[in-house]
Design an enzyme around this catalytic site. Structure first.
Site: not given
Ligand code: CAA
Length: 261
Positions: A135, A112, A67, A115
């Site tokens: 999460e 998400g 998400a 999911e």
């Molecule tokens: N939401 C918004 N933006 C996201 C995102 C997310 N879930 N995941 C990645 N992005 C964005 C980053 O902010 C970044 O944007 P900028 O270039 O503007 O900074 C871009 O995508 C690239 O990401 P990274 O620079 O972080 O890439 P990386 O290769 O270093 O890491 C990753 C990749 C390990 C997937 C890392 O992006 C990450 O950990 N992302 C979040 C994963 C996460 O926590 N997901 C759960 C979200 S909460 C949820 O989903 C709730 C639910 O139950 C529905």
């Protein structure tokens, strides 16, 4: 065909291919993505020429990294509750789509993203895929089915491990654990998923709907009730024209031609 901001939709014969298309945000799932997916899946569901859908992510890196955290970071808690945030994923997408659809997971499927993949009828993964429910690291918990569908897919031990440590599972572990049905090299992923979808789309459509419903019922009911419903569904299908055609075609050693009735 509608034009969308965050997804791409193409028809490939009887298969609808839906691509999450926010590669710079690793296809993070915001409210626009949800609204557009609901619209695209409703059109797929209503289009009699379409028999199966595939959902995948654009780029080689991510199916969807969750998400959209940037959409949620400053949102007041009361709004999540009053809007019943995330409710539409189950009520307007999963429950509204009776036709089969496949997730072709091409990279990160986190939060998400994992999911959404689990909402599909089954998952085909690339060898580069990574699944996780991270999460907890954001001080929240899964909200689109992660704790529930993951526990049903891989059992308590793995689901607890994934949700409590927030670690990723690679494609090999995901296949071994029953989360995904097949793992293929990344460059073959779309071809394999589209071929599986085309095979499903070529099946007698009422039988496809009922096979999907019956497997889903297995997760909702007791064994006795499920077995009774299965027999009734089988018996109902024997009254279709397609059953007569399917069995006659087998006896006559030819391919069946389906009417959908
Ligand atoms: N939401 C918004 N933006 C996201 C995102 C997310 N879930 N995941 C990645 N992005 C964005 C980053 O902010 C970044 O944007 P900028 O270039 O503007 O900074 C871009 O995508 C690239 O990401 P990274 O620079 O972080 O890439 P990386 O290769 O270093 O890491 C990753 C990749 C390990 C997937 C890392 O992006 C990450 O950990 N992302 C979040 C994963 C996460 O926590 N997901 C759960 C979200 S909460 C949820 O989903 C709730 C639910 O139950 C529905």
């Amino acid at each position: 065909m509608s034009t969308y901001e965050t997804i791409l939709v193409e028809q490939k014969g009887a298969v609808t291919l839906i691509t999450l298309n926010r590669p710079k945000a690793l296809n993070a799932l915001n409210s626009t993505v949800l609204a557009e997916l609901i619209d695209a899946f409703a059109k797929f569901e209503a289009d009699k020429s379409q028999g199966c859908a595939v959902i995948t992510g654009s780029g080689d890196k991510a199916f969807a990294a969750g998400a959209d955290i940037k959409e949620m970071v400053d949102k007041p808690g009361a709004e999540f509750f009053s809007e019943d945030f995330f409710a539409g994923w189950s009520s307007q997408l999963v429950k509204a789509v009776r036709k089969p659809w496949i997730a072709a997971v091409n990279g990160f499927a986190l939060g998400g993203g994992c999911e959404l993949a689990m909402m599909a009828d089954f998952i085909i993964a690339s060898d580069t895929a990574k699944f996780g429910q991270p999460e907890i690291k954001l001080a929240v918990a899964p909200g689109m089915g992660g704790s529930q569908r993951l526990a049903r897919a891989v059992g308590k031990a793995k689901a607890m491990d994934m949700c409590l440590t927030g670690r990723n599972m690679n494609a090999e572990e995901a296949e071994r654990s029953g989360l995904v049905s097949r793992v293929v090299p990344l460059d073959q992923l779309l071809d394999v998923a589209l071929k599986a979808a085309a095979d499903i789309a070529a099946m007698p459509p009422l039988a496809a709907l009922i096979n999907k419903e019956m497997v889903n019922i297995a997760f909702e009911t007791t064994l006795d009730t499920g077995l009774l419903m299965e027999r009734r569904m089988f018996q109902i299908l024997t009254a279709t024209e397609d059953k007569k055609e399917g069995m006659t075609a087998f006896v006559e050693k030819r391919a069946g031609v389906w009417q959908g009735r």
